[in-house]
Design a protein around this motif. Structure first.
Motif, PDB file in Angstrom:
ATOM      1  N   THR A   6       3.853  -4.258 -15.624  1.00  0.00           N
ATOM      2  CA  THR A   6       2.710  -3.844 -14.818  1.00  0.00           C
ATOM      3  C   THR A   6       3.077  -4.025 -13.355  1.00  0.00           C
ATOM      4  N   ASN A  33       0.447   2.051 -15.400  1.00  0.00           N
ATOM      5  CA  ASN A  33       0.096   2.273 -14.001  1.00  0.00           C
ATOM      6  C   ASN A  33      -1.188   3.077 -13.869  1.00  0.00           C
ATOM      7  N   ARG A  34      -1.821   2.937 -12.715  1.00  0.00           N
ATOM      8  CA  ARG A  34      -2.940   3.818 -12.378  1.00  0.00           C
ATOM      9  C   ARG A  34      -2.430   5.117 -11.763  1.00  0.00           C
ATOM     10  N   SER A  35      -1.401   5.017 -10.950  1.00  0.00           N
ATOM     11  CA  SER A  35      -0.787   6.199 -10.335  1.00  0.00           C
ATOM     12  C   SER A  35       0.691   6.212 -10.687  1.00  0.00           C
ATOM     13  N   SER A  36       1.277   7.387 -10.782  1.00  0.00           N
ATOM     14  CA  SER A  36       2.642   7.512 -11.266  1.00  0.00           C
ATOM     15  C   SER A  36       3.660   6.957 -10.283  1.00  0.00           C
ATOM     16  N   LEU A  48      -0.392   6.315 -17.812  1.00  0.00           N
ATOM     17  CA  LEU A  48      -1.369   6.222 -16.729  1.00  0.00           C
ATOM     18  C   LEU A  48      -2.724   5.871 -17.328  1.00  0.00           C
ATOM     19  N   HIS A  49      -3.316   4.823 -16.774  1.00  0.00           N
ATOM     20  CA  HIS A  49      -4.576   4.305 -17.320  1.00  0.00           C
ATOM     21  C   HIS A  49      -5.459   3.864 -16.163  1.00  0.00           C
ATOM     22  N   ASP A  50      -6.661   4.351 -16.098  1.00  0.00           N
ATOM     23  CA  ASP A  50      -7.547   4.077 -14.964  1.00  0.00           C
ATOM     24  C   ASP A  50      -8.243   2.723 -15.047  1.00  0.00           C
ATOM     25  N   ASN A  51      -8.744   2.370 -16.232  1.00  0.00           N
ATOM     26  CA  ASN A  51      -9.590   1.185 -16.380  1.00  0.00           C
ATOM     27  C   ASN A  51      -8.782  -0.026 -16.822  1.00  0.00           C
ATOM     28  N   PHE A  52      -8.386  -0.850 -15.871  1.00  0.00           N
ATOM     29  CA  PHE A  52      -7.574  -2.024 -16.185  1.00  0.00           C
ATOM     30  C   PHE A  52      -8.407  -3.194 -16.699  1.00  0.00           C
ATOM     31  N   ILE A  91      -8.562  -8.867 -15.111  1.00  0.00           N
ATOM     32  CA  ILE A  91      -7.597  -7.862 -15.551  1.00  0.00           C
ATOM     33  C   ILE A  91      -6.459  -8.508 -16.334  1.00  0.00           C
TER      34      ILE A  91
END
Length: 220
Positions: A6, A33-36, A48-52, A91
């Motif tokens: 992470t 990651n949220r952004s690549s 890619l995953h938004d909700n950590f 998180i």
């Protein structure tokens, strides 16, 4: 071996990723990651995953791990106590829970910080929160777990901090990096990556690792 990282878009995580790419024993690297990170490499699988605060939708990706290198973190500067707690403890707890559910028999490393308070009683908010986070990880039941508590970290191999003020500081102090490297307490992004990898095959009794400890393990 398959490892998960992470925070690979940040300075420490990027440094760990580069060492994992070079290590012949690591065959697959899962990046959450949220952004690549926009690195194309046969070893890398980026999710890619938004909700950590909820990793359950991607828990299947966490299966068959050998290690988790949790390098994501934020500075407490400018954040409310509630926001810092969520980004640091909440998180990490969700990550640890999901990882343990999918791959309990692994090495879990967490990038904490110098000055963290294991007693959770410090008058400094971030030290209490990081201490609570470390304790949660150690009590989770992983095969092995460590908290990295570096002080000064020197970026190497073209790695940069996402924080502008830190990048400016590194630019200004770069001419005296050779002096910093001679200090036992100072470590580097490369050494942090090598130490995390080495802990897979060379477990240590000491679980709270400061700069000099990290440097020693990196040389194994």
């Amino acid at each position: 071996m398959k490892v998960m990282i992470t925070g690979s878009t940040g300075m420490v995580g990027k440094g760990v990723l580069l060492e994992c790419l070079d290590d012949k024993n690591i065959k697959e690297i899962l990046l959450i990651n949220r952004s690549s990170i926009t690195i194309d490499h046969p070893k890398i699988k980026e999710v890619l995953h938004d909700n950590f605060t909820d990793f359950s939708p991607i828990q299947s990706e966490f299966e068959n791990l050998g290690a988790c290198f949790h390098c994501m973190g934020v500075s407490s500067a400018g954040l409310s106590d509630e926001a810092y707690y969520k980004l640091t403890y909440t998180i990490t707890e969700e990550l640890a829970n999901t990882t343990y559910n999918a791959s309990p028999n692994i090495l879990f490393t967490y990038v904490s910080g110098q000055g963290t308070d294991s007693s959770e009683k410090s008058t400094t908010m971030w030290a209490r929160v990081k201490g609570k986070t470390e304790n949660m990880i150690f009590n989770k039941g992983f095969k092995d777990a460590y908290a990295f508590r570096p002080g000064m970290i020197l970026p190497e191999r073209g790695v940069k901090s996402k924080t502008k003020i830190y990048n400016l500081m590194y630019v200004i102090t770069r001419p005296i990096f050779p002096l910093f490297r001679k200090m036992k307490s100072v470590t580097t992004t490369t050494r942090i990556g090598k130490a995390m990898i080495n802990l897979i095959d060379y477990p240590q009794e000491l679980k709270l690792l400061e700069g000099n400890d990290i440097n020693t393990i990196a040389k194994i």
